[in-house]
Design a protein around this motif. Structure first.
Motif, PDB file in Angstrom:
ATOM      1  N   GLU A  46       0.822  -1.194   0.000  1.00 44.74           N
ATOM      2  CA  GLU A  46       0.000   0.000   0.000  1.00 44.74           C
ATOM      3  C   GLU A  46       0.863   1.252   0.000  1.00 44.74           C
ATOM      4  N   TRP A  47       0.354   2.264  -0.628  1.00 42.48           N
ATOM      5  CA  TRP A  47       1.024   3.543  -0.676  1.00 42.48           C
ATOM      6  C   TRP A  47       0.903   4.265   0.654  1.00 42.48           C
ATOM      7  N   VAL A  48       1.965   4.931   1.063  1.00 46.90           N
ATOM      8  CA  VAL A  48       2.006   5.624   2.344  1.00 46.90           C
ATOM      9  C   VAL A  48       2.104   7.134   2.170  1.00 46.90           C
ATOM     10  N   ALA A  49       3.074   7.596   1.369  1.00 47.18           N
ATOM     11  CA  ALA A  49       3.308   9.032   1.259  1.00 47.18           C
ATOM     12  C   ALA A  49       4.062   9.360  -0.015  1.00 47.18           C
ATOM     13  N   ASP A  50       3.838  10.563  -0.524  1.00 46.63           N
ATOM     14  CA  ASP A  50       4.521  11.100  -1.700  1.00 46.63           C
ATOM     15  C   ASP A  50       5.165  12.433  -1.355  1.00 46.63           C
ATOM     16  N   ILE A  51       6.254  12.731  -2.040  1.00 50.15           N
ATOM     17  CA  ILE A  51       6.790  14.083  -2.028  1.00 50.15           C
ATOM     18  C   ILE A  51       7.212  14.439  -3.448  1.00 50.15           C
ATOM     19  N   ALA A  52       6.712  15.565  -3.932  1.00 51.04           N
ATOM     20  CA  ALA A  52       7.021  16.043  -5.265  1.00 51.04           C
ATOM     21  C   ALA A  52       8.254  16.939  -5.228  1.00 51.04           C
ATOM     22  N   SER A  53       8.769  17.265  -6.405  1.00 47.71           N
ATOM     23  CA  SER A  53       9.947  18.121  -6.485  1.00 47.71           C
ATOM     24  C   SER A  53       9.693  19.498  -5.893  1.00 47.71           C
ATOM     25  N   SER A  54       8.442  19.922  -5.917  1.00 42.61           N
ATOM     26  CA  SER A  54       8.073  21.198  -5.340  1.00 42.61           C
ATOM     27  C   SER A  54       8.097  21.183  -3.817  1.00 42.61           C
ATOM     28  N   GLY A  55       8.156  19.988  -3.243  1.00 40.73           N
ATOM     29  CA  GLY A  55       8.047  19.834  -1.814  1.00 40.73           C
ATOM     30  C   GLY A  55       6.650  19.491  -1.349  1.00 40.73           C
ATOM     31  N   TYR A  56       5.712  19.510  -2.263  1.00 40.12           N
ATOM     32  CA  TYR A  56       4.339  19.143  -1.933  1.00 40.12           C
ATOM     33  C   TYR A  56       4.290  17.701  -1.463  1.00 40.12           C
ATOM     34  N   THR A  57       3.557  17.460  -0.401  1.00 36.13           N
ATOM     35  CA  THR A  57       3.454  16.124   0.169  1.00 36.13           C
ATOM     36  C   THR A  57       2.010  15.670   0.224  1.00 36.13           C
ATOM     37  N   LYS A  58       1.839  14.359   0.221  1.00 35.74           N
ATOM     38  CA  LYS A  58       0.524  13.754   0.309  1.00 35.74           C
ATOM     39  C   LYS A  58       0.648  12.457   1.091  1.00 35.74           C
ATOM     40  N   TYR A  59      -0.381  12.148   1.879  1.00 35.14           N
ATOM     41  CA  TYR A  59      -0.315  11.009   2.774  1.00 35.14           C
ATOM     42  C   TYR A  59      -1.564  10.160   2.695  1.00 35.14           C
ATOM     43  N   ASP A  61      -4.559   8.183   4.397  1.00 33.33           N
ATOM     44  CA  ASP A  61      -5.347   8.532   5.579  1.00 33.33           C
ATOM     45  C   ASP A  61      -4.873   7.800   6.830  1.00 33.33           C
ATOM     46  N   SER A  62      -4.371   6.596   6.657  1.00 30.63           N
ATOM     47  CA  SER A  62      -3.968   5.787   7.793  1.00 30.63           C
ATOM     48  C   SER A  62      -2.758   6.347   8.538  1.00 30.63           C
ATOM     49  N   VAL A  63      -1.979   7.205   7.883  1.00 30.70           N
ATOM     50  CA  VAL A  63      -0.774   7.737   8.508  1.00 30.70           C
ATOM     51  C   VAL A  63      -0.790   9.251   8.629  1.00 30.70           C
ATOM     52  N   LYS A  64      -1.780   9.891   8.077  1.00 30.57           N
ATOM     53  CA  LYS A  64      -1.852  11.348   8.086  1.00 30.57           C
ATOM     54  C   LYS A  64      -1.836  11.879   9.514  1.00 30.57           C
ATOM     55  N   GLY A  65      -0.991  12.870   9.744  1.00 28.60           N
ATOM     56  CA  GLY A  65      -0.851  13.445  11.067  1.00 28.60           C
ATOM     57  C   GLY A  65       0.173  12.757  11.937  1.00 28.60           C
ATOM     58  N   ARG A  66       0.631  11.584  11.522  1.00 27.75           N
ATOM     59  CA  ARG A  66       1.619  10.836  12.289  1.00 27.75           C
ATOM     60  C   ARG A  66       2.950  10.696  11.554  1.00 27.75           C
ATOM     61  N   PHE A  67       2.896  10.599  10.235  1.00 27.22           N
ATOM     62  CA  PHE A  67       4.095  10.405   9.427  1.00 27.22           C
ATOM     63  C   PHE A  67       4.411  11.682   8.658  1.00 27.22           C
ATOM     64  N   THR A  68       5.695  11.916   8.424  1.00 29.75           N
ATOM     65  CA  THR A  68       6.140  13.051   7.631  1.00 29.75           C
ATOM     66  C   THR A  68       7.199  12.594   6.641  1.00 29.75           C
ATOM     67  N   ILE A  69       6.959  12.845   5.368  1.00 27.14           N
ATOM     68  CA  ILE A  69       7.947  12.556   4.337  1.00 27.14           C
ATOM     69  C   ILE A  69       8.737  13.825   4.052  1.00 27.14           C
ATOM     70  N   SER A  70      10.033  13.685   3.875  1.00 28.26           N
ATOM     71  CA  SER A  70      10.882  14.836   3.600  1.00 28.26           C
ATOM     72  C   SER A  70      12.049  14.401   2.726  1.00 28.26           C
ATOM     73  N   ARG A  71      12.834  15.363   2.305  1.00 25.01           N
ATOM     74  CA  ARG A  71      13.965  15.076   1.433  1.00 25.01           C
ATOM     75  C   ARG A  71      15.161  15.928   1.799  1.00 25.01           C
ATOM     76  N   ASP A  72      16.330  15.424   1.469  1.00 26.43           N
ATOM     77  CA  ASP A  72      17.573  16.163   1.576  1.00 26.43           C
ATOM     78  C   ASP A  72      18.282  15.977   0.245  1.00 26.43           C
ATOM     79  N   ASN A  73      18.114  16.939  -0.638  1.00 25.51           N
ATOM     80  CA  ASN A  73      18.659  16.809  -1.979  1.00 25.51           C
ATOM     81  C   ASN A  73      20.184  16.726  -1.986  1.00 25.51           C
ATOM     82  N   ALA A  74      20.829  17.421  -1.068  1.00 21.92           N
ATOM     83  CA  ALA A  74      22.285  17.388  -1.001  1.00 21.92           C
ATOM     84  C   ALA A  74      22.801  15.992  -0.687  1.00 21.92           C
ATOM     85  N   ARG A  75      22.026  15.234   0.061  1.00 24.28           N
ATOM     86  CA  ARG A  75      22.413  13.875   0.417  1.00 24.28           C
ATOM     87  C   ARG A  75      21.719  12.820  -0.437  1.00 24.28           C
TER      88      ARG A  75
END
Length: 111
Positions: A46-59, A61-75
């Motif tokens: 099952e899908w959990v979370a997305d992050i677009a190049s713009s930084g837009y995120t989507k989650y 429902d089962s994890v919304k408010g509890r999980f956070t997707i993020s990125r570190d482009n330098a790494r």
């Protein structure tokens, strides 16, 4: 070629927190959407979370408010910060970029 390596899984108690990492290598266009999925035993992935190049995120429902997707482009790394973990979060977690998948990292939430 694209290679994805997940890490950071482990055993945590309900209510605990854990941060997963997905290290990316190869040529990955910045515009690609990055995502986290999970698969529990006997269940479909099952899908959990997305992050677009713009930084837009989507989650999910089962994890919304509890999980956070993020990125570190330098790494070249994508993260999934998981909080308030529940036993039903137990699964193998995978990162996905385009049609590429990592091998997964096990997360077990148990008293």
């Amino acid at each position: 070629q694209v290679q994805l390596v997940e890490s950071g899984g482990g055993l945590v108690q309900p209510g605990g927190s854990l941060r997963l990492s997905c290290a990316m290598s190869g040529s990955i266009p910045i515009i690609y959407v990055k995502a986290w999925y999970r698969q529990a035993p006997g269940k479909q992935r099952e899908w959990v979370a997305d992050i677009a190049s713009s930084g837009y995120t989507k989650y999910a429902d089962s994890v919304k408010g509890r999980f956070t997707i993020s990125r570190d482009n330098a790494r070249n790394t994508i993260y999934l910060q998981m909080s308030s973990l529940k036993p039903e979060d137990t699964a193998v977690y995978y990162c996905k970029v385009a049609d590429n998948w990592g091998q997964g990292t096990q997360v077990t939430v148990s008293p």
